[in-house]
Design a protein around this motif. Structure first.
Motif, short mmCIF file in Angstrom:
data_model
loop_
_atom_site.label_atom_id
_atom_site.label_comp_id
_atom_site.label_asym_id
_atom_site.label_seq_id
_atom_site.Cartn_x
_atom_site.Cartn_y
_atom_site.Cartn_z
N ASP A 40 45.09 -48.26 -63.50
CA ASP A 40 45.39 -47.00 -64.16
C ASP A 40 46.30 -46.16 -63.26
O ASP A 40 46.59 -46.54 -62.13
CB ASP A 40 44.08 -46.26 -64.48
N LYS A 48 39.19 -53.61 -69.68
CA LYS A 48 39.71 -53.22 -70.98
C LYS A 48 38.82 -53.77 -72.08
O LYS A 48 38.22 -54.83 -71.92
CB LYS A 48 41.14 -53.75 -71.17
N SER A 49 38.77 -53.06 -73.18
CA SER A 49 38.00 -53.52 -74.33
C SER A 49 38.75 -54.67 -75.00
O SER A 49 39.92 -54.93 -74.68
CB SER A 49 37.79 -52.38 -75.32
N ASP A 51 40.06 -54.65 -77.77
CA ASP A 51 41.27 -54.15 -78.45
C ASP A 51 42.22 -53.45 -77.48
O ASP A 51 42.99 -52.58 -77.87
CB ASP A 51 40.91 -53.26 -79.65
N ASP A 52 42.16 -53.83 -76.19
CA ASP A 52 43.12 -53.43 -75.16
C ASP A 52 43.00 -51.97 -74.72
O ASP A 52 43.92 -51.42 -74.14
CB ASP A 52 44.55 -53.73 -75.64
N GLU A 53 41.88 -51.33 -74.99
CA GLU A 53 41.67 -49.94 -74.57
C GLU A 53 41.09 -49.92 -73.15
O GLU A 53 40.14 -50.65 -72.85
CB GLU A 53 40.71 -49.25 -75.53
#
Length: 101
Positions: A40, A48-49, A51-53
């Motif tokens: 970050d 990351k999740s 879904d790329d979060e």
């Protein structure tokens, strides 16, 4: 990955988390498994999740896809900060990382 570790992981669901207090920001994890780890703006690595979060909450976990198990395990092994923890979801026993017995 040793045969013993592979057997410990088996077909069970695994999750990974990073202790940011120990992260050195080297980015080795993101090189091995960019689908799971990302640096970050603060220079630290996070998981990351699916879904790329980016998951920035302390102790946030994400599932380890079986196809990426070796890359995630290598990340934990090579991490200079010893801050990557991979554990079984069922009993929360660490199978890769600094707390493996």
């Amino acid at each position: 990955m040793t045969v013993q570790q592979e057997a410990a992981a088996g077909d069970e669901a695994l999750e990974v988390w990073i202790d940011q207090d120990l992260c050195t920001g080297d980015g080795i994890c993101a090189q091995y498994a960019p689908e799971v780890f990302e640096l970050d703006i603060d220079g630290l690595a996070y998981v990351k999740s699916a879904d790329d979060e980016l998951l920035q909450a302390p102790g946030a976990t994400t599932p380890v896809p079986l196809t990426l198990l070796r890359d995630v395990a290598d990340s934990a092994k090579e991490c200079p900060g010893d801050c990557i923890h991979v554990r079984r979801v069922s009993d929360r026993v660490e199978v890769y990382g600094p707390d493996v017995e």
